[in-house]
Design an enzyme around this catalytic site. Structure first.
Site, short mmCIF file in Angstrom:
data_model
loop_
_atom_site.label_atom_id
_atom_site.label_comp_id
_atom_site.label_asym_id
_atom_site.label_seq_id
_atom_site.Cartn_x
_atom_site.Cartn_y
_atom_site.Cartn_z
N GLU A 1 4.31 -9.44 15.44
CA GLU A 1 3.67 -10.06 16.59
C GLU A 1 3.67 -11.58 16.47
O GLU A 1 3.67 -12.29 17.46
CB GLU A 1 2.21 -9.59 16.72
N ARG B 1 0.81 -1.22 0.00
CA ARG B 1 0.00 0.00 0.00
C ARG B 1 0.84 1.27 0.00
O ARG B 1 0.37 2.32 -0.43
CB ARG B 1 -1.01 -0.05 1.14
#
Length: 182
Positions: free
Chosen positions: A106, A69
């Site tokens: 994460e 993006r």
């Protein structure tokens, strides 16, 4: 952004075009979907214009867009300010010789790659992505650019999720965001 830009009515228009999708890609995540922003030519143009207005006089020579993006926003900004665009890609997407920077997520690790010699020592770089959450990807991008001698002037994102404290990981590097979601 600075005080004048925060009150800019274009910001509200941009914010209203970002769709929040609950539980995507997994339960508990509130996904910030910029595809709905891209469907609105005015809001998309306003997004690019706000960044161009900010960076046009900062002598930026490189706009580094983070896959994927960051490419959407970075390319038109680079063209408008007269800078080269350098894509920072996921592994094994660039055909030439690359250098890379690994970073933690994460749920594991990843890495960003760029072509060797795409960025030169002394280049003034802007790093752009759609969103900053924990800041890991932006940090990796900055480290990659600085390793080859570029000066990262600022990072820019359309959206910030401040509760994830990504800004704190940037080591004091300026961050420009258009929209915050709390």
């Amino acid at each position: 952004m600075s005080g004048n830009e925060v009150n800019d009515p274009r910001i509200y228009g941009i914010k209203t075009k970002i769709r929040v999708v609950p539980d995507f890609p997994k339960k508990g995540i509130m996904f910030q979907d910029i595809t709905t922003l891209l469907l609105d030519p005015k809001a998309f143009q306003d997004t690019i214009d706000l960044f161009v207005e900010r960076y046009r006089d900062m002598n930026i020579s490189v706009v580094a867009g983070i896959e994927a993006r960051g490419f959407i926003f970075g390319s038109p900004i680079a063209l408008a300010i007269g800078a080269k665009f350098v894509p920072l890609r996921k592994p094994k997407k660039l055909p030439g010789e690359t250098i890379f920077e690994e970073y933690e997520l994460e749920y594991g690790s990843d890495r960003l790659e760029m072509h060797v010699e795409a960025v030169n020592p002394g280049d003034r770089a802007l790093v752009i992505d759609d969103l900053i959450a924990t800041g890991g990807t932006l940090c990796a991008a900055m480290n990659l650019l600085e390793r080859v001698g570029a000066e990262v002037v600022e990072c820019a994102c359309v959206i910030e999720l401040p509760e994830l404290k990504g800004r704190e990981r940037l080591g004091g590097k300026p961050l420009c965001v258009l929209v915050e979601y709390r």
